[in-house]
Design a protein around this motif. Structure first.
Motif, short mmCIF file in Angstrom:
data_model
loop_
_atom_site.label_atom_id
_atom_site.label_comp_id
_atom_site.label_asym_id
_atom_site.label_seq_id
_atom_site.Cartn_x
_atom_site.Cartn_y
_atom_site.Cartn_z
N UNK A 124 0.72 -1.19 -0.03
CA UNK A 124 0.10 0.03 -0.07
C UNK A 124 0.88 1.23 0.02
N UNK A 138 -5.46 11.65 -5.73
CA UNK A 138 -6.89 10.90 -6.18
C UNK A 138 -6.96 9.64 -7.08
N UNK A 140 -4.02 7.47 -7.15
CA UNK A 140 -3.28 6.76 -6.33
C UNK A 140 -4.35 6.16 -5.25
N UNK A 141 -5.21 7.02 -4.71
CA UNK A 141 -5.98 6.57 -3.57
C UNK A 141 -7.14 5.47 -4.46
N UNK A 144 -5.17 2.10 -4.65
CA UNK A 144 -5.30 1.68 -3.37
C UNK A 144 -6.33 1.13 -2.95
N UNK A 145 -7.61 1.54 -3.01
CA UNK A 145 -8.78 1.17 -2.50
C UNK A 145 -9.06 -0.03 -3.56
N UNK A 147 -6.92 -1.99 -4.91
CA UNK A 147 -6.28 -3.18 -4.46
C UNK A 147 -6.89 -3.65 -3.11
N UNK A 148 -7.00 -2.98 -2.50
CA UNK A 148 -7.52 -3.38 -1.03
C UNK A 148 -8.67 -4.49 -1.13
N UNK A 149 -9.75 -3.95 -1.91
CA UNK A 149 -11.03 -4.88 -2.27
C UNK A 149 -10.43 -6.11 -2.96
N UNK A 151 -7.74 -7.64 -2.96
CA UNK A 151 -6.92 -8.68 -2.02
C UNK A 151 -7.64 -9.19 -0.75
N UNK A 152 -8.56 -8.43 -0.24
CA UNK A 152 -9.31 -8.62 1.20
C UNK A 152 -10.39 -9.59 0.99
N UNK A 154 -13.22 -9.53 0.52
CA UNK A 154 -14.35 -9.79 -0.60
C UNK A 154 -13.56 -10.08 -1.98
#
Lengths: 297, 297
Positions: A124, A138, A140-141, A144-145, A147-149, A151-152, A154
């Motif tokens: 991250x 904005x 990059x953000x 990141x969001x 990528x988190x979705x 990988x996590x 969900x």
């Protein structure tokens, strides 16, 4: 717009990526054992299919693939952390990966767990290393969001949970697809998405590329299952027939080998159809798609 | 500017946080077992000291603590993931935490590992849930980067590695401080920093608050060590003297009990000194500081 040969393109950006991955970990101010453990698994090789998809997507927009280097490193760190944790004794308990001892066999279970945690966390931070002139905060953000979705819970982690819950029982085709779409598909899709977001894609291009990646991911997994039945052990680097031996549900088992091959072709055709809709110069992505369908390892 | 009583403030925002943590996991579209495992550890209680620091820092600036709710949830998710992974058999192998069975004793090692991974991953997505009118994308990105640094190989994970490497050997004071500054200090510091960043602090305020949190974190850890020697088992909820039994290096062991108490007072005075430099209304942060110095559990 330069026309590329996938081989040349792939070699160039793999080399750039390998150097960047090592550099990113080396520059960490951290105990040396954790850095060694992180680098060990990052250097264990692999097809680097996720970074390649990201670079090729940028290329399709006529954008510089170099602008995606940090994002490509981040997605490969996430893929690598997931392999380290999956191999742990409490998970798949694998001693070997690509013929090399797994991370915990070399560094112990505790350091392997922490190296996975560190790679995931660092990914991250690494996104922020995309050059500022290539991506506004904005953007990059947004990366990141996504990528988190992917990988996590969900995404990848949810797929891994479903895979574990499905072990030793016969899955329906729907359950099998849930596992693949989440366990491997979401991160493959993110790789394409990240390239598209960085290139400033329109919403319809993002939608089409997202569908492309979805079908490519399923094709990739079906070919994996087919190779486990029909492949050459030496080419694969793992025993043929291990899915059957492990009572794993597979596409050929649920659809027959012919049915699995037909499903593979269907997803390849759909993937290419969505690519055509983007109006981009997608020859590299098309070559990757053909490679997935015909690969023998 | 309303003057607050820490007790009232703490109760209000703990309740808000607890509800938010549960809500954030419940809304995930993921296999139910992983959500149960995540919620189990998030609800295991604890002092919520990190969220409280974040809320109190926002209050010091006269900003609405509610604006920090998502960031507070994120930092508590990271703290919780670290406890789940630390308790694993391959790490500290703890069966109980705060009198309740640890996550892996209830859900098994594999799900516990994945619940930790999912909480860590989700924390980065959760930062984006800070209301847009409370933080521009560049501010959210800044919070994410600081969180990754505090939690990763250069922060908490690095401290955990050093702690494991230092087991069963007598550490120097410098080595002991390295462990504490990283293993617990960096995430405490991040909690204050996140509040400051969200409140639009000046660079000198950020520097002073960062120093405040650094000394507060060390004071917290020294008091932990002192309580392990002199505390009341029932108040602590764990056996007194366990550090000695486990041959852990502690401040009293390195500095004598008197020396540790003097060091504690020194850090408390320094923490308060840096707070005074900020020119903010820091009564809640001062109350938290006094609480750390005098707590009995």
């Amino acid at each position: 717009m330069v026309l590329h040969d996938l081989d040349t393109f792939s070699k160039k950006y793999k080399q750039l990526l390998d150097r960047e991955l090592k550099h990113l970990v080396e520059e960490l101010n951290a105990p040396s054992i954790i850095k060694e453990s992180m680098i060990y698994s990052l250097e264990a090789g692999g097809k680097r299919i996720r970074p390649l998809l990201l670079f090729a997507t940028l290329d399709a927009f006529g954008a510089a693939p170099e602008n995606g280097l940090a994002a490509a490193a981040a997605v490969e760190m996430i893929h690598t952390y997931s392999l380290i944790h999956d191999d742990l004794p409490s998970m798949d308990n694998d001693d070997l990966r690509r013929g090399k001892p797994t991370n915990h066999k070399v560094f112990g279970d505790a350091i392997a767990t922490l190296a996975g945690d560190a790679l995931l966390t660092y990914s991250f931070e690494v996104i922020n290393k995309i050059p500022n002139d290539a991506a506004a905060p904005s953007v990059k953000l947004n990366v990141i969001i996504e990528m988190a979705k992917a990988a996590g819970a969900e995404g990848m982690v949810g797929g891994q949970v479903a895979d574990m819950e499905g072990e030793e029982k016969t899955l329906t085709l729907e359950e099998l697809e849930y596992i693949h779409i989440h366990k491997t598909g979401k991160l493959l899709r993110f790789s394409v998405l990240a390239g598209a977001i960085l290139a400033g894609a329109s919403q319809s291009q993002i939608d089409n590329l997202s569908q492309f990646a979805h079908h490519l991911g399923l094709a990739f997994q079906i070919q994996d299952d087919i190779l486990d039945l029909t492949g050459n052990q030496q080419m694969l680097g793992k025993p043929v027939g291990s899915d059957t031996a492990n009572h794993k549900s597979t596409y050929p088992q649920l659809l027959s080998l012919d049915g699995a091959q037909a499903a593979l072709q269907k997803h390849i055709v759909q993937a290419k159809g969505y690519l055509a809709e983007t109006g981009l110069n997608t020859n590299l992505l098309l070559e990757i798609t053909d490679l997935v369908a015909t690969r023998n390892h």
